[in-house]
Design an enzyme around this catalytic site. Sequence first.
Site, PDB file in Angstrom:
ATOM      1  CE1 TYR A 159      20.782  20.185  11.259  1.00 18.12           C
ATOM      2  CE2 TYR A 159      21.891  19.142  13.107  1.00 18.12           C
ATOM      3  CZ  TYR A 159      21.173  20.190  12.574  1.00 18.12           C
ATOM      4  OH  TYR A 159      20.852  21.265  13.372  1.00 18.12           O
ATOM      5  CE  LYS A 166      21.606  23.452  15.948  1.00 21.97           C
ATOM      6  NZ  LYS A 166      21.455  24.841  16.381  1.00 21.97           N
ATOM      7  CB  THR A 197      14.022  28.547   8.882  1.00 21.96           C
ATOM      8  OG1 THR A 197      15.094  27.617   9.102  1.00 21.96           O
ATOM      9  CG2 THR A 197      12.924  28.298   9.886  1.00 21.96           C
ATOM     10  CG  LEU A 198      17.924  32.188   5.114  1.00 24.85           C
ATOM     11  CD1 LEU A 198      17.285  32.326   3.735  1.00 24.85           C
ATOM     12  CD2 LEU A 198      18.291  33.570   5.661  1.00 24.85           C
TER      13      LEU A 198
HETATM   14  P1  NAD Z   1      17.058  31.158  10.349  1.00 28.46           P
HETATM   15  O1  NAD Z   1      17.899  31.133   9.111  1.00 28.46           O
HETATM   16  O2  NAD Z   1      15.784  31.900  10.287  1.00 28.46           O
HETATM   17  O3  NAD Z   1      17.897  31.678  11.589  1.00 28.46           O
HETATM   18  C1  NAD Z   1      19.280  31.468  11.709  1.00 28.46           C
HETATM   19  C2  NAD Z   1      19.855  32.769  12.233  1.00 28.46           C
HETATM   20  O4  NAD Z   1      21.243  32.622  12.534  1.00 28.46           O
HETATM   21  C3  NAD Z   1      19.744  33.926  11.208  1.00 28.46           C
HETATM   22  O5  NAD Z   1      19.010  34.983  11.789  1.00 28.46           O
HETATM   23  C4  NAD Z   1      21.196  34.330  11.000  1.00 28.46           C
HETATM   24  O6  NAD Z   1      21.344  35.725  10.784  1.00 28.46           O
HETATM   25  C5  NAD Z   1      21.806  33.892  12.320  1.00 28.46           C
HETATM   26  N1  NAD Z   1      23.270  33.830  12.258  1.00 28.46           N
HETATM   27  C6  NAD Z   1      24.049  33.009  11.520  1.00 28.46           C
HETATM   28  N2  NAD Z   1      25.340  33.345  11.704  1.00 28.46           N
HETATM   29  C7  NAD Z   1      25.356  34.387  12.590  1.00 28.46           C
HETATM   30  C8  NAD Z   1      26.381  35.192  13.148  1.00 28.46           C
HETATM   31  N3  NAD Z   1      27.671  35.002  12.857  1.00 28.46           N
HETATM   32  N4  NAD Z   1      26.031  36.178  14.018  1.00 28.46           N
HETATM   33  C9  NAD Z   1      24.744  36.413  14.328  1.00 28.46           C
HETATM   34  N5  NAD Z   1      23.719  35.687  13.817  1.00 28.46           N
HETATM   35  C10 NAD Z   1      24.040  34.692  12.956  1.00 28.46           C
HETATM   36  O7  NAD Z   1      16.810  29.606  10.701  1.00 28.46           O
HETATM   37  P2  NAD Z   1      16.136  28.900  11.982  1.00 28.46           P
HETATM   38  O8  NAD Z   1      15.777  27.545  11.505  1.00 28.46           O
HETATM   39  O9  NAD Z   1      15.113  29.781  12.573  1.00 28.46           O
HETATM   40  O10 NAD Z   1      17.372  28.741  12.974  1.00 28.46           O
HETATM   41  C11 NAD Z   1      17.347  29.136  14.338  1.00 28.46           C
HETATM   42  C12 NAD Z   1      17.938  28.043  15.220  1.00 28.46           C
HETATM   43  O11 NAD Z   1      17.043  26.934  15.255  1.00 28.46           O
HETATM   44  C13 NAD Z   1      19.277  27.498  14.736  1.00 28.46           C
HETATM   45  O12 NAD Z   1      20.083  27.229  15.864  1.00 28.46           O
HETATM   46  C14 NAD Z   1      18.875  26.185  14.081  1.00 28.46           C
HETATM   47  O13 NAD Z   1      19.937  25.249  14.031  1.00 28.46           O
HETATM   48  C15 NAD Z   1      17.795  25.751  15.052  1.00 28.46           C
HETATM   49  N6  NAD Z   1      16.905  24.678  14.589  1.00 28.46           N
HETATM   50  C16 NAD Z   1      16.249  24.798  13.411  1.00 28.46           C
HETATM   51  C17 NAD Z   1      15.406  23.765  12.989  1.00 28.46           C
HETATM   52  C18 NAD Z   1      14.679  23.864  11.673  1.00 28.46           C
HETATM   53  O14 NAD Z   1      14.238  22.823  11.158  1.00 28.46           O
HETATM   54  N7  NAD Z   1      14.497  25.030  11.108  1.00 28.46           N
HETATM   55  C19 NAD Z   1      15.239  22.616  13.786  1.00 28.46           C
HETATM   56  C20 NAD Z   1      15.927  22.535  14.995  1.00 28.46           C
HETATM   57  C21 NAD Z   1      16.749  23.573  15.396  1.00 28.46           C
END
Ligand code: NAD
Length: 259
Positions: A159, A166, A197-198
Amino acid sequence: MNRNRIAMLMYRGHMTQLLEGKTGLVMGVANKRSIAWGIANAANKAGARLILTYQNERLGENVRDLAPQLTNPLLLPCDVSNDGEITTLMSRIGEEVGHLDFLIHALAYAPREDFRIALDVSAYSLVAVSGAALPLMKDRQAGIVTLTYLGAERVIQNYNVMGVAKAALEASVRYLANDLGPHGVRVNAISAGPIKTLAASAVGGISGMIKLNAERAPLRKQVDLDEVGDAALFLISPLSRGISGEVIYVDSGYHILGV
Ligand code: NAD
């Protein structure tokens, strides 16, 4: 919404209309697996009108394909690393809607090991969009929710710099909660368990993390988008009106475990 009204809606089984008459901004939908998309669906089902942003035109196409599943959403571009785009976004919302009742910040980015960009996009952007949205949100009992991960407070393999980002994000939630509270705006975070996710696919070993979470967490299952969506719904609804500056774990209970 006062307590009696909430109780009445719950009593009548109208929990699904918890956000009736509310308008909210959801940032971070990249595709149907995005946590932001899970939250958008929960808020839409609960009666809210949504504004979705997309980072660039390529992702905008995905968002335009998903949009018909929501009731009358407004789609606008916003790259959060560009202050001008944040300002333009908020003035468009001001012109078209005039206010915001909630804001979901579900975005992050860490190009390899780049510390500055990780902190800018994943942590500072919350401060930037919250500040820009304040004139639209103040005195409306509004709520802001961001997404974080256990890597902010424990060492999670692979990570790396995102854990540092974070940690900054969670500290920002507390400072923002204190700054915006007098304006009637609450700020909270959801610490989600691993979901494919992506963004998560950029973290090495994500499949193993999901499997481990499902095997060991108290609830013995992996976290899904609907669970995160419903927790976000709680945090932007009047049911959580006494909660601010908090990190709520939606991780099947994984964070309570020791070795
Ligand atoms: P995701 O890839 O679907 O979403 C990430 C988003 O960030 C994308 O829509 C991307 O376009 C956006 N992004 C990145 N740079 C950007 C910029 N400069 N301007 C505007 N948008 C921008 O992945 P996700 O997992 O849905 O992520 C959403 C949140 O959840 C993130 O903060 C991630 O760290 C957090 N999170 C994810 C997980 C997991 O396991 N997937 C766990 C805990 C927290």
